[in-house]
Design a protein around this motif. Structure first.
Motif, PDB file in Angstrom:
ATOM      1  N   TYR A  64       1.697  12.146  -0.161  1.00 33.10           N
ATOM      2  CA  TYR A  64       1.241  13.258   0.675  1.00 33.10           C
ATOM      3  C   TYR A  64       1.851  14.554   0.156  1.00 33.10           C
ATOM      4  CZ  TYR A  64      -0.220   9.821   4.192  1.00 33.10           C
ATOM      5  OH  TYR A  64      -0.817   8.779   4.854  1.00 33.10           O
ATOM      6  N   TYR A  74       0.862  -1.186   0.000  1.00 33.64           N
ATOM      7  CA  TYR A  74       0.000   0.000   0.000  1.00 33.64           C
ATOM      8  C   TYR A  74       0.891   1.226   0.000  1.00 33.64           C
ATOM      9  CZ  TYR A  74      -3.526   3.355   1.572  1.00 33.64           C
ATOM     10  OH  TYR A  74      -4.371   4.427   1.671  1.00 33.64           O
ATOM     11  N   ARG A  98      -2.779   0.512  -4.341  1.00 28.12           N
ATOM     12  CA  ARG A  98      -2.473  -0.781  -3.756  1.00 28.12           C
ATOM     13  C   ARG A  98      -1.670  -1.604  -4.747  1.00 28.12           C
ATOM     14  NH1 ARG A  98      -5.116  -0.692   0.982  1.00 28.12           N
ATOM     15  NH2 ARG A  98      -6.861   0.758   1.090  1.00 28.12           N
ATOM     16  N   HIS A 155      -5.967  -1.390   9.862  1.00 29.81           N
ATOM     17  CA  HIS A 155      -4.599  -1.868  10.067  1.00 29.81           C
ATOM     18  C   HIS A 155      -3.658  -1.354   8.999  1.00 29.81           C
ATOM     19  CE1 HIS A 155      -5.240  -4.466  13.493  1.00 29.81           C
ATOM     20  NE2 HIS A 155      -6.361  -4.825  12.966  1.00 29.81           N
ATOM     21  N   ASN A 156      -3.471  -0.057   9.009  1.00 27.12           N
ATOM     22  CA  ASN A 156      -2.401   0.574   8.237  1.00 27.12           C
ATOM     23  C   ASN A 156      -2.557   0.429   6.732  1.00 27.12           C
ATOM     24  OD1 ASN A 156      -0.284   2.231   9.011  1.00 27.12           O
ATOM     25  ND2 ASN A 156       1.212   0.766   8.292  1.00 27.12           N
ATOM     26  N   ASN A 157      -3.721   0.067   6.265  1.00 26.17           N
ATOM     27  CA  ASN A 157      -3.940   0.045   4.828  1.00 26.17           C
ATOM     28  C   ASN A 157      -4.792   1.210   4.370  1.00 26.17           C
ATOM     29  OD1 ASN A 157      -2.372  -2.140   4.393  1.00 26.17           O
ATOM     30  ND2 ASN A 157      -3.988  -3.467   3.662  1.00 26.17           N
ATOM     31  N   TYR A 158      -4.742   2.251   5.146  1.00 29.81           N
ATOM     32  CA  TYR A 158      -5.427   3.476   4.807  1.00 29.81           C
ATOM     33  C   TYR A 158      -4.496   4.638   5.095  1.00 29.81           C
ATOM     34  CZ  TYR A 158      -9.569   0.560   4.695  1.00 29.81           C
ATOM     35  OH  TYR A 158     -10.463  -0.428   4.400  1.00 29.81           O
ATOM     36  N   GLY A 159      -4.728   5.712   4.363  1.00 29.58           N
ATOM     37  CA  GLY A 159      -3.881   6.874   4.556  1.00 29.58           C
ATOM     38  C   GLY A 159      -4.088   7.528   5.906  1.00 29.58           C
ATOM     39  N   TYR A 160      -3.131   8.348   6.265  1.00 35.10           N
ATOM     40  CA  TYR A 160      -3.190   9.087   7.514  1.00 35.10           C
ATOM     41  C   TYR A 160      -3.845  10.446   7.290  1.00 35.10           C
ATOM     42  CZ  TYR A 160       0.439   6.002   9.526  1.00 35.10           C
ATOM     43  OH  TYR A 160       1.153   4.939   9.995  1.00 35.10           O
ATOM     44  N   ILE A 178       1.196   5.623  -0.620  1.00 37.27           N
ATOM     45  CA  ILE A 178       0.445   6.875  -0.545  1.00 37.27           C
ATOM     46  C   ILE A 178       1.369   8.037  -0.918  1.00 37.27           C
ATOM     47  CG2 ILE A 178      -1.092   8.302   0.906  1.00 37.27           C
ATOM     48  CD1 ILE A 178       0.136   5.248   2.581  1.00 37.27           C
ATOM     49  N   GLY A 213      -1.474  -5.607   7.643  1.00 32.61           N
ATOM     50  CA  GLY A 213      -1.251  -6.148   8.973  1.00 32.61           C
ATOM     51  C   GLY A 213      -0.209  -5.406   9.770  1.00 32.61           C
ATOM     52  N   GLY A 214       0.549  -4.565   9.107  1.00 32.92           N
ATOM     53  CA  GLY A 214       1.549  -3.778   9.821  1.00 32.92           C
ATOM     54  C   GLY A 214       0.937  -2.525  10.400  1.00 32.92           C
ATOM     55  N   PHE A 215       1.601  -1.920  11.335  1.00 33.01           N
ATOM     56  CA  PHE A 215       1.096  -0.691  11.925  1.00 33.01           C
ATOM     57  C   PHE A 215       1.948   0.509  11.574  1.00 33.01           C
ATOM     58  CE2 PHE A 215      -2.470  -1.889  14.372  1.00 33.01           C
ATOM     59  CZ  PHE A 215      -2.262  -3.186  14.803  1.00 33.01           C
ATOM     60  N   SER A 268       3.434   0.969   3.208  1.00 37.41           N
ATOM     61  CA  SER A 268       3.083   0.135   4.349  1.00 37.41           C
ATOM     62  C   SER A 268       2.659  -1.230   3.828  1.00 37.41           C
ATOM     63  CB  SER A 268       1.968   0.766   5.184  1.00 37.41           C
ATOM     64  OG  SER A 268       0.773   0.836   4.429  1.00 37.41           O
ATOM     65  N   PHE A 327      -3.073  13.976   2.565  1.00 36.53           N
ATOM     66  CA  PHE A 327      -3.238  12.832   1.663  1.00 36.53           C
ATOM     67  C   PHE A 327      -3.624  13.324   0.266  1.00 36.53           C
ATOM     68  CE2 PHE A 327      -4.539   8.401   0.872  1.00 36.53           C
ATOM     69  CZ  PHE A 327      -5.442   8.546  -0.159  1.00 36.53           C
TER      70      PHE A 327
END
Lengths: 112, 113
Positions: free
Chosen positions: A36, A32, A51, B97-102, A34, A96-98, A93, A46
């Motif tokens: 910014y 994933y 993906r 779980h981190n698959n979306y933007g901030y 992004i 499942g990761g943070f 990212s 954003f």
């Protein structure tokens, strides 16, 4: 912030031209991505995401391209405007990761 | 318009003071993050939280602590401020779980003198 962007790669384009900002990402497991935009004195905003099951995604005046083979991401801005002047960050990212890993950023200058 | 709100845009504190940076989001996001941003070093993760009362260390947690007593609020605490903590502090939140933007706040420029 007002001091963000010191020592950053810089891209200078003429108003109305297209801009291409590039980013190499680090983790082959990342799925994933992004982009910014950070204007002076503001937090990152954003712009567009993609993906790993896609190679290209388009938004309003912006397109993101993903090349997983060489772990490369690019942001294309069509008909660049003065309001596009900012620092642009890519981020990656994985499911499942943070943690999101941010790139160092590229400063875009738009000349009138 | 969804928002992440940081309580202060600019702060000046003295060395040794205890400093609280507050962040509130109105999007019902599970995840919240604190970053610092310094010229040449980019965005560095200090702490994050993926649920109420949960916290995890980021890449540079030394000298900081956090509190998340309510889902919408994530506080960053500098136990004893030092000059090397002078920086721009950015709060962010995200869904899932981190698959979306901030979504980021506008930042707090902290100067420790």
């Amino acid at each position: 912030g007002e001091n963000v962007g010191l020592h950053l790669p810089t891209l200078s384009v003429q108003e109305g031209d297209n801009s291409i900002i590039n980013c190499a990402y680090s983790n082959s497991a990342s799925d994933y991505f992004i982009w910014y935009k950070q204007e002076s004195g503001k937090g990152p905003q954003f712009i567009i995401d993609i993906r790993s099951n896609m190679d290209k995604r388009q938004g309003q005046r912006v397109t993101v391209l993903l090349n997983k083979t060489v772990k490369h991401l690019s942001l294309q801005i069509a008909a660049t405007q003065p309001g596009d002047s900012a620092v642009y960050f890519c981020a990656e990212s994985y499911t499942g990761g943070f943690k999101t890993i941010f790139g160092a950023g590229t400063r875009l200058f738009v000349k009138a | 318009d969804v928002k992440v709100t940081q309580s202060s845009r600019y702060l000046v504190k003295r060395t040794g003071e205890k400093v609280f940076l507050e962040c509130v989001q109105d999007m019902d996001h599970e995840n919240m993050f604190w970053y610092r941003q310094d010229p040449g070093l980019g965005l560095r993760l200090i702490y994050f939280s993926y649920d109420v009362k949960m916290k995890e260390k980021g890449d540079i947690p030394e000298g900081y602590s956090v509190s998340r007593e309510k889902k919408e609020r994530f506080s960053l605490i500098l136990e004893s401020a030092s000059t090397n903590q002078t920086s721009m502090y950015l709060c962010a939140s995200s869904f899932g779980h981190n698959n979306y933007g901030y979504t980021f706040g506008s930042g707090t420029r902290l100067t420790v003198v």
